[in-house]
Scaffold this motif. Structure first.
Motif, PDB file in Angstrom:
ATOM      1  N   HIS A 113     -73.094  19.807  35.671  1.00  0.00           N
ATOM      2  CA  HIS A 113     -73.389  19.188  34.381  1.00  0.00           C
ATOM      3  C   HIS A 113     -73.514  20.252  33.298  1.00  0.00           C
ATOM      4  N   SER A 114     -73.222  19.869  32.083  1.00  0.00           N
ATOM      5  CA  SER A 114     -73.511  20.702  30.925  1.00  0.00           C
ATOM      6  C   SER A 114     -73.726  19.774  29.737  1.00  0.00           C
ATOM      7  N   PHE A 115     -74.594  20.185  28.865  1.00  0.00           N
ATOM      8  CA  PHE A 115     -74.887  19.380  27.675  1.00  0.00           C
ATOM      9  C   PHE A 115     -74.298  20.073  26.457  1.00  0.00           C
ATOM     10  N   TYR A 116     -73.486  19.358  25.720  1.00  0.00           N
ATOM     11  CA  TYR A 116     -73.004  19.816  24.418  1.00  0.00           C
ATOM     12  C   TYR A 116     -73.727  18.984  23.370  1.00  0.00           C
ATOM     13  N   ILE A 117     -74.526  19.628  22.583  1.00  0.00           N
ATOM     14  CA  ILE A 117     -75.347  18.920  21.606  1.00  0.00           C
ATOM     15  C   ILE A 117     -75.021  19.438  20.213  1.00  0.00           C
ATOM     16  N   THR A 118     -74.558  18.545  19.379  1.00  0.00           N
ATOM     17  CA  THR A 118     -74.249  18.911  17.992  1.00  0.00           C
ATOM     18  C   THR A 118     -75.329  18.342  17.086  1.00  0.00           C
ATOM     19  N   PHE A 119     -75.773  19.155  16.145  1.00  0.00           N
ATOM     20  CA  PHE A 119     -76.843  18.696  15.251  1.00  0.00           C
ATOM     21  C   PHE A 119     -76.616  19.248  13.854  1.00  0.00           C
ATOM     22  N   MET A 120     -77.215  18.571  12.894  1.00  0.00           N
ATOM     23  CA  MET A 120     -77.168  19.007  11.508  1.00  0.00           C
ATOM     24  C   MET A 120     -78.177  20.133  11.336  1.00  0.00           C
ATOM     25  N   THR A 121     -77.718  21.251  10.828  1.00  0.00           N
ATOM     26  CA  THR A 121     -78.582  22.429  10.812  1.00  0.00           C
ATOM     27  C   THR A 121     -79.612  22.423   9.680  1.00  0.00           C
ATOM     28  N   GLN A 122     -79.366  21.613   8.653  1.00  0.00           N
ATOM     29  CA  GLN A 122     -80.262  21.702   7.496  1.00  0.00           C
ATOM     30  C   GLN A 122     -81.059  20.429   7.245  1.00  0.00           C
ATOM     31  N   LEU A 123     -81.117  19.559   8.252  1.00  0.00           N
ATOM     32  CA  LEU A 123     -81.944  18.359   8.060  1.00  0.00           C
ATOM     33  C   LEU A 123     -83.428  18.744   8.179  1.00  0.00           C
ATOM     34  N   PRO A 124     -84.290  17.982   7.517  1.00  0.00           N
ATOM     35  CA  PRO A 124     -85.722  18.264   7.629  1.00  0.00           C
ATOM     36  C   PRO A 124     -86.171  18.239   9.082  1.00  0.00           C
ATOM     37  N   GLY A 125     -86.987  19.190   9.441  1.00  0.00           N
ATOM     38  CA  GLY A 125     -87.515  19.244  10.798  1.00  0.00           C
ATOM     39  C   GLY A 125     -86.742  20.151  11.735  1.00  0.00           C
ATOM     40  N   VAL A 126     -85.519  20.498  11.357  1.00  0.00           N
ATOM     41  CA  VAL A 126     -84.736  21.417  12.186  1.00  0.00           C
ATOM     42  C   VAL A 126     -85.283  22.831  11.982  1.00  0.00           C
ATOM     43  N   SER A 127     -85.614  23.476  13.087  1.00  0.00           N
ATOM     44  CA  SER A 127     -86.128  24.843  12.991  1.00  0.00           C
ATOM     45  C   SER A 127     -85.247  25.753  13.832  1.00  0.00           C
ATOM     46  N   ILE A 128     -84.386  26.505  13.155  1.00  0.00           N
ATOM     47  CA  ILE A 128     -83.512  27.471  13.819  1.00  0.00           C
ATOM     48  C   ILE A 128     -83.474  28.721  12.948  1.00  0.00           C
ATOM     49  N   PRO A 129     -83.064  29.856  13.523  1.00  0.00           N
ATOM     50  CA  PRO A 129     -83.055  31.098  12.730  1.00  0.00           C
ATOM     51  C   PRO A 129     -82.161  30.964  11.489  1.00  0.00           C
ATOM     52  N   ASP A 130     -82.573  31.661  10.442  1.00  0.00           N
ATOM     53  CA  ASP A 130     -81.850  31.579   9.168  1.00  0.00           C
ATOM     54  C   ASP A 130     -80.384  31.979   9.315  1.00  0.00           C
ATOM     55  N   HIS A 131     -80.117  32.972  10.176  1.00  0.00           N
ATOM     56  CA  HIS A 131     -78.716  33.415  10.267  1.00  0.00           C
ATOM     57  C   HIS A 131     -77.826  32.330  10.877  1.00  0.00           C
ATOM     58  N   MET A 132     -78.433  31.459  11.671  1.00  0.00           N
ATOM     59  CA  MET A 132     -77.636  30.348  12.203  1.00  0.00           C
ATOM     60  C   MET A 132     -77.331  29.326  11.113  1.00  0.00           C
ATOM     61  N   VAL A 133     -78.317  29.075  10.283  1.00  0.00           N
ATOM     62  CA  VAL A 133     -78.087  28.152   9.164  1.00  0.00           C
ATOM     63  C   VAL A 133     -76.987  28.706   8.264  1.00  0.00           C
ATOM     64  N   ALA A 134     -77.051  30.041   8.055  1.00  0.00           N
ATOM     65  CA  ALA A 134     -76.033  30.661   7.194  1.00  0.00           C
ATOM     66  C   ALA A 134     -74.650  30.528   7.815  1.00  0.00           C
ATOM     67  N   GLU A 135     -74.585  30.702   9.136  1.00  0.00           N
ATOM     68  CA  GLU A 135     -73.281  30.652   9.797  1.00  0.00           C
ATOM     69  C   GLU A 135     -72.777  29.221   9.943  1.00  0.00           C
ATOM     70  N   TYR A 136     -73.710  28.296  10.155  1.00  0.00           N
ATOM     71  CA  TYR A 136     -73.342  26.881  10.351  1.00  0.00           C
ATOM     72  C   TYR A 136     -74.118  26.036   9.347  1.00  0.00           C
ATOM     73  N   PRO A 137     -73.693  26.029   8.111  1.00  0.00           N
ATOM     74  CA  PRO A 137     -74.486  25.364   7.074  1.00  0.00           C
ATOM     75  C   PRO A 137     -74.520  23.841   7.213  1.00  0.00           C
ATOM     76  N   GLU A 138     -73.629  23.277   8.008  1.00  0.00           N
ATOM     77  CA  GLU A 138     -73.660  21.820   8.191  1.00  0.00           C
ATOM     78  C   GLU A 138     -74.071  21.443   9.617  1.00  0.00           C
ATOM     79  N   GLU A 139     -73.158  21.646  10.550  1.00  0.00           N
ATOM     80  CA  GLU A 139     -73.434  21.282  11.930  1.00  0.00           C
ATOM     81  C   GLU A 139     -73.237  22.502  12.829  1.00  0.00           C
TER      82      GLU A 139
END
Lengths: 179, 179
Positions: free
Chosen positions: A36-62
Motif C-alpha cells: 500500500h501507499s498513500f498519495y495525499i494532495t492538499f491545498m498548501t495555503q488553506l487555513p490550518g495547514v501547517s507546513i514549512p514556508d519553503h514548501m509553501v513557496a515551492e507549492y503555492p497551491e497544491e
C-alpha cells in the motif's frame, strides 16, 4: 430554512473525508500494510495547514505527499493528521486538516477519492470496481521513481509537478462518471 | 495482519451509512424540507431490527418505508434510527439499525445510496451529477400514488412490492457504473 439542510453533496463529501481519516487512523495504529501507499494532495495555503514556508513557496497551491517507505509520527486527531516526512534529506513536520485534502489515493488497490474544495459539489470516487477501473488510466506510482536518480530507493518524498499531474489521472473519475 | 486493515469497501460503506444517519439526523432536528422524501429500504430480519411481527410476515426479506407526509417521533441514536409510521391506519413504531439499511433515496433531488449487506463490497452512489443521472431511469415516487385509491393523500405509508421494485431503479447504479 437552513440552506445547508439535506445538502447531500456536502454530507457525502464530509463522509468521504472520513474515509481518508479512517485509512490514516488505521495506518497510524497498525502500520502501512505491504504494497500500500498513500498519495495525499492538499491545498498548501488553506487555513490550518501547517507546513514549512519553503514548501509553501515551492507549492503555492497544491502539493502531493507520498506515505510509503519512510514516514514518521503519523497521528490523526481532531480535524487533522500530522506526519513527518523526508524532503531533500530534511525531516519536515506537516500538519494538515482533512478539509484541505483534495485527493487521496492508494494506487496498489486502485482506490482513490477526489474532493473539490471550491464548491464541495464535485466528488469523484474510485471504488474497487474492476469494471470501472478498467476504463481508467492508472499511473503506477513507482514508474515515477525511474526518473529520479538522486532519490532512488532512499524513501525521499518525491513530490513533483509531474507526479501531481499523473496522480490526477488516478483519482479523477469525472470523465468516467460522465460517460 | 488484520485482514480488515485498509478494506476500503468496508470503510466507504461505513462512511456512506453515515450519510443516511446525517440526513435523518437533520430531519429529526429541523424537519423535512418541502419536496423532499426519504425512501429507506432495510432488511426486516437482521439482528437489531425491531418492527411489528406482521410486517416481518408480510416482508420477510426487505421492506421500503417512505418518510414524506406523515411520520412521527423520528430519532437517531447510537447505531439506529426510530420512527413511527402509519400502516393501514395503525401507527407502528420501527427501530432500524443503519447496518440493516440496503438503500436510501431522496428522489426529489435525485440522490440515492445503495448498500449490499452480503459482502459490503458493492456500493453504488448516485450523486447530484446530472450527466450521470440522465442515464438513469428515475421513477418519480408520486407516480405510485396514482394506483392507490384507498390511501391517496392521507399520508399512509405505501410500501408495496412494486414500489420496492421501482425504487431499485432510483438507487441502483450498478448498471451505470459498469457501462
Amino acid at each position: 430554512m437552513d440552506e445547508d439542510l439535506l445538502r447531500y453533496d456536502m454530507i457525502v463529501e464530509n463522509a468521504l473525508r472520513g474515509v481518508v481519516r479512517t485509512a490514516l487512523d488505521q495506518v497510524a495504529s497498525l502500520g502501512l500494510p505491504d504494497g500500500h501507499s498513500f498519495y495525499i494532495t492538499f491545498m498548501t495555503q488553506l487555513p490550518g495547514v501547517s507546513i514549512p514556508d519553503h514548501m509553501v513557496a515551492e507549492y503555492p497551491e497544491e502539493m502531493t505527499i507520498v506515505l510509503e517507505h519512510q514516514f514518521w509520527d503519523l497521528t490523526v486527531s481532531g480535524d487533522r493528521f500530522e506526519v513527518t516526512l523526508s524532503f531533500n534529506r530534511q525531516h519536515e513536520h506537516l500538519s494538515i486538516p482533512f478539509s484541505a485534502v483534495t485527493s487521496f489515493a492508494d494506487p496498489s488497490v486502485h482506490f482513490g477519492l477526489k474532493f473539490e474544495i471550491a464548491d464541495g459539489a464535485d466528488i469523484a470516487m474510485v471504488g474497487q470496481d474492476e469494471a470501472a477501473l478498467g476504463e481508467l488510466s492508472i499511473q503506477e506510482p513507482h514508474a515515477n521513481n525511474d526518473a529520479s536518480d538522486e532519490n532512488e530507493g532512499n524513501g525521499e518524498n518525491e513530490t513533483k509537478e509531474e507526479d501531481r499531474a499523473k496522480m490526477g489521472e488516478v483519482v479523477n473519475l469525472d470523465t468516467f462518471r460522465n460517460k
